[in-house]
Design an enzyme around this catalytic site. Structure first.
Site, PDB file in Angstrom:
ATOM      1  CG  ASP A 163      -6.891  10.034 -24.739  1.00 20.47           C
ATOM      2  OD1 ASP A 163      -5.903   9.273 -24.759  1.00 20.47           O
ATOM      3  OD2 ASP A 163      -8.042   9.659 -24.456  1.00 20.47           O
ATOM      4  CE1 TYR A 186      -4.230   0.944  -0.317  1.00 26.04           C
ATOM      5  CE2 TYR A 186      -4.445  -1.218   0.691  1.00 26.04           C
ATOM      6  CZ  TYR A 186      -4.990  -0.164  -0.029  1.00 26.04           C
ATOM      7  OH  TYR A 186      -6.276  -0.233  -0.457  1.00 26.04           O
ATOM      8  CE  LYS A 201      -6.053   1.735 -25.584  1.00 21.98           C
ATOM      9  NZ  LYS A 201      -7.098   2.735 -25.817  1.00 21.98           N
ATOM     10  NE  ARG A 219      -5.479  -4.381 -20.004  1.00 23.86           N
ATOM     11  CZ  ARG A 219      -5.989  -3.984 -21.180  1.00 23.86           C
ATOM     12  NH1 ARG A 219      -6.896  -3.049 -21.229  1.00 23.86           N
ATOM     13  NH2 ARG A 219      -5.602  -4.553 -22.294  1.00 23.86           N
ATOM     14  CB  THR A 274      -3.509   3.505 -22.294  1.00 23.93           C
ATOM     15  OG1 THR A 274      -3.200   3.498 -23.688  1.00 23.93           O
ATOM     16  CG2 THR A 274      -4.972   3.867 -22.097  1.00 23.93           C
ATOM     17  CD  GLU A 288      -4.617   5.066   0.735  1.00 25.52           C
ATOM     18  OE1 GLU A 288      -4.414   5.440   1.891  1.00 25.52           O
ATOM     19  OE2 GLU A 288      -5.708   4.600   0.348  1.00 25.52           O
TER      20      GLU A 288
HETATM   21  C1  LIG Z   1      -8.108   3.135 -25.098  1.00 24.91           C
HETATM   22  C2  LIG Z   1      -8.413   4.571 -24.953  1.00 24.91           C
HETATM   23  C3  LIG Z   1      -8.725   5.135 -23.706  1.00 24.91           C
HETATM   24  C4  LIG Z   1      -9.135   4.333 -22.500  1.00 24.91           C
HETATM   25  O1  LIG Z   1      -8.305   3.494 -21.952  1.00 24.91           O
HETATM   26  P1  LIG Z   1      -8.827   2.449 -20.847  1.00 24.91           P
HETATM   27  O2  LIG Z   1      -7.548   2.119 -20.161  1.00 24.91           O
HETATM   28  O3  LIG Z   1      -9.449   1.337 -21.601  1.00 24.91           O
HETATM   29  O4  LIG Z   1      -9.789   3.149 -19.948  1.00 24.91           O
HETATM   30  C5  LIG Z   1      -8.852   6.511 -23.616  1.00 24.91           C
HETATM   31  N1  LIG Z   1      -8.707   7.284 -24.696  1.00 24.91           N
HETATM   32  C6  LIG Z   1      -8.454   6.773 -25.907  1.00 24.91           C
HETATM   33  C7  LIG Z   1      -8.304   7.704 -27.071  1.00 24.91           C
HETATM   34  C8  LIG Z   1      -8.310   5.410 -26.083  1.00 24.91           C
HETATM   35  O5  LIG Z   1      -8.093   4.914 -27.295  1.00 24.91           O
END
Ligand SMILES: *Cc1c(COP(=O)(O)O)cnc(C)c1O
Length: 411
Positions: free
Chosen positions: A191, A45, A220, A226, A217, A47
């Site tokens: 994003d 933990y 990807k 993840r 993220t 925090e």
């Molecule tokens: C995949 C994705 C997310 C979300 O990611 P999660 O980890 O699945 O919540 C946010 N924005 C874009 C543009 C994405 O492609």
């Protein structure tokens, strides 16, 4: 101890090994990332933030988090980075809640034109809390219509412009968004969940110089665990940090944070730059091979790791195509195309991405073969025998390609 779960894991391992996965948002991580994720760091933990924790015994996890922060800042040349967000959706929500009040206006890309649920879609809480307007792509070119964005921004006066997409195959002009935002006094959040690995590899422009906030993220194209992270200008650092914790999250996943540190290190290597370049080369090669076989591509081409195939003129829905292909050992997803007349459950398109096949070491020559298989299945959409034959060929083909990238330490 648990044969059921052991079986599930080995089944999944086999699926990942035997099929060609073209899901644009997925990747296969290195053993080093798996090791960090499955380590005892998960037990802790922590925090708070390094050297400002609410629990004792954080001396080692502090080092892991500091490393991840330092490496992500270096990789993207960011002033500040928070590596605690548990997912991309939570990272986006964090930025909104740090900077906006409920009911404030945001302007983002339409979900049905390639945007993401967490960008204020009515189906997501982000669309219920905030007053979201959406820009789309041009009906003729399917490219982002920057003039439309500008016109909308002047009309709706958003507090924040959200840039980024999940199924847009072309380079995004972040500087152009910044100019539009400056005209109307809006904040900019980019994003880069999908394209972070391409940005890190230098094959897509980096939004960090132009954005107030960059969310991403790590799982990807960046090929890490993840999870997610948020980068921002120094002036917003403490607001972002306190909105992550204690605002929205409790204890951070320290095993995942350590795995993020590994991923950022891997992404800084020359080998990863080559990987990023090859993802795009493969995407272009596969796109061309589909075009040669008469398939219609949304925007006509690709600059990144993915593209959309418009199946309208083939009389096949995205759902039927994706199901048939999966049975033939080629896994991808159905996807709405801009101005789709089908529902999101049916769709008129499929999305094709090359991060995994590139991780496995496949190159342009292999993309040609993959296009051939896809074409064979779609030309014989009702023929179960063809699916079975292709699945057998795909399985044999896949056996030649490793499922773990090995990234060498370049110091
Ligand atoms: C995949 C994705 C997310 C979300 O990611 P999660 O980890 O699945 O919540 C946010 N924005 C874009 C543009 C994405 O492609």
């Amino acid at each position: 101890m648990d044969p059921n779960v052991a079986q599930i894991i080995s089944d999944e391992e086999r699926r990942e090994a035997e099929k060609i996965i073209l899901i644009a948002s997925e990747n296969y991580v290195s053993q080093a990332v798996i090791d960090a994720q499955s380590s005892v760091l998960a037990n802790k933990y922590a925090e708070g933030y390094p050297s400002r924790r609410f629990y004792e015994g954080c001396e080692y996890v502090d080092e892991a988090e500091s490393l991840a922060v330092k490496r992500s800042k270096e990789l993207f040349q960011a002033e500040h980075s928070n590596v605690q967000p548990l997912s991309g959706t939570i990272a986006n929500l964090t930025v909104y809640l740090a900077m906006l009040k409920p009911g404030d206006t945001i302007l983002s890309m339409d979900l049905s034109h390639g945007g993401h649920l967490s960008h204020g879609s009515p189906a997501s809480f982000t669309g219920k809390i905030f007053n979201a307007y959406h820009y789309g792509v041009s009906r003729e070119t399917h490219l982002i219509d920057y003039e439309e964005v500008r016109t909308m921004a002047r009309k709706v006066r958003p507090k924040m412009i959200v840039v980024g997409a999940s199924s847009y195959s072309r380079t995004i002009d972040f500087e152009r968004f910044r100019e539009i935002a400056d005209e109307v006094g809006a904040l900019v959040m980019c994003d880069i969940a999908h394209i972070a690995g391409l940005v890190a590899a230098g094959v897509h422009p980096n939004p960090v110089p132009f954005a107030d906030f960059v969310t991403s993220t790590t799982h990807k194209t960046l090929r890490g665990p993840r999870g997610a992270f948020i980068m921002c200008k120094r002036e917003y650092a403490s607001r972002i940090d306190s909105t992550v914790f204690p605002g929205l999250q409790g204890g951070p996943f320290m095993n995942i944070i350590a795995a993020k540190a590994v991923c950022f290190k891997e992404a800084k290597t020359e080998q990863f730059r080559e990987y990023g370049k090859q993802i795009v080369k493969n995407s272009k090669a596969l796109c061309e091979a589909m075009k040669e076989r008469g398939y219609k591509i949304v925007t006509g081409s690709t600059d990144n790791h993915l593209f959309l195939v418009d199946l309208t003129d083939r009389g096949i829905t995205g759902r039927d195509a994706a199901r048939a292909l999966d049975q033939a050992g080629i896994t991808l997803n159905k996807n709405v195309i801009p101005f789709d007349t089908q529902s999101p459950y049916i769709t008129s398109g499929i999305r094709i991405g090359t991060p995994i096949v590139t991780t496995r070491g496949m190159r342009e020559r292999e993309m040609e073969r993959i296009a051939e298989w896809i074409d064979r299945v779609l030309l014989n959409i009702d023929d179960l025998l063809v699916r079975r034959q292709v699945a057998a060929e795909v399985k044999e083909f896949c056996a030649e390609y490793p499922i773990r990238p090995f990234v060498k330490d370049e110091g």
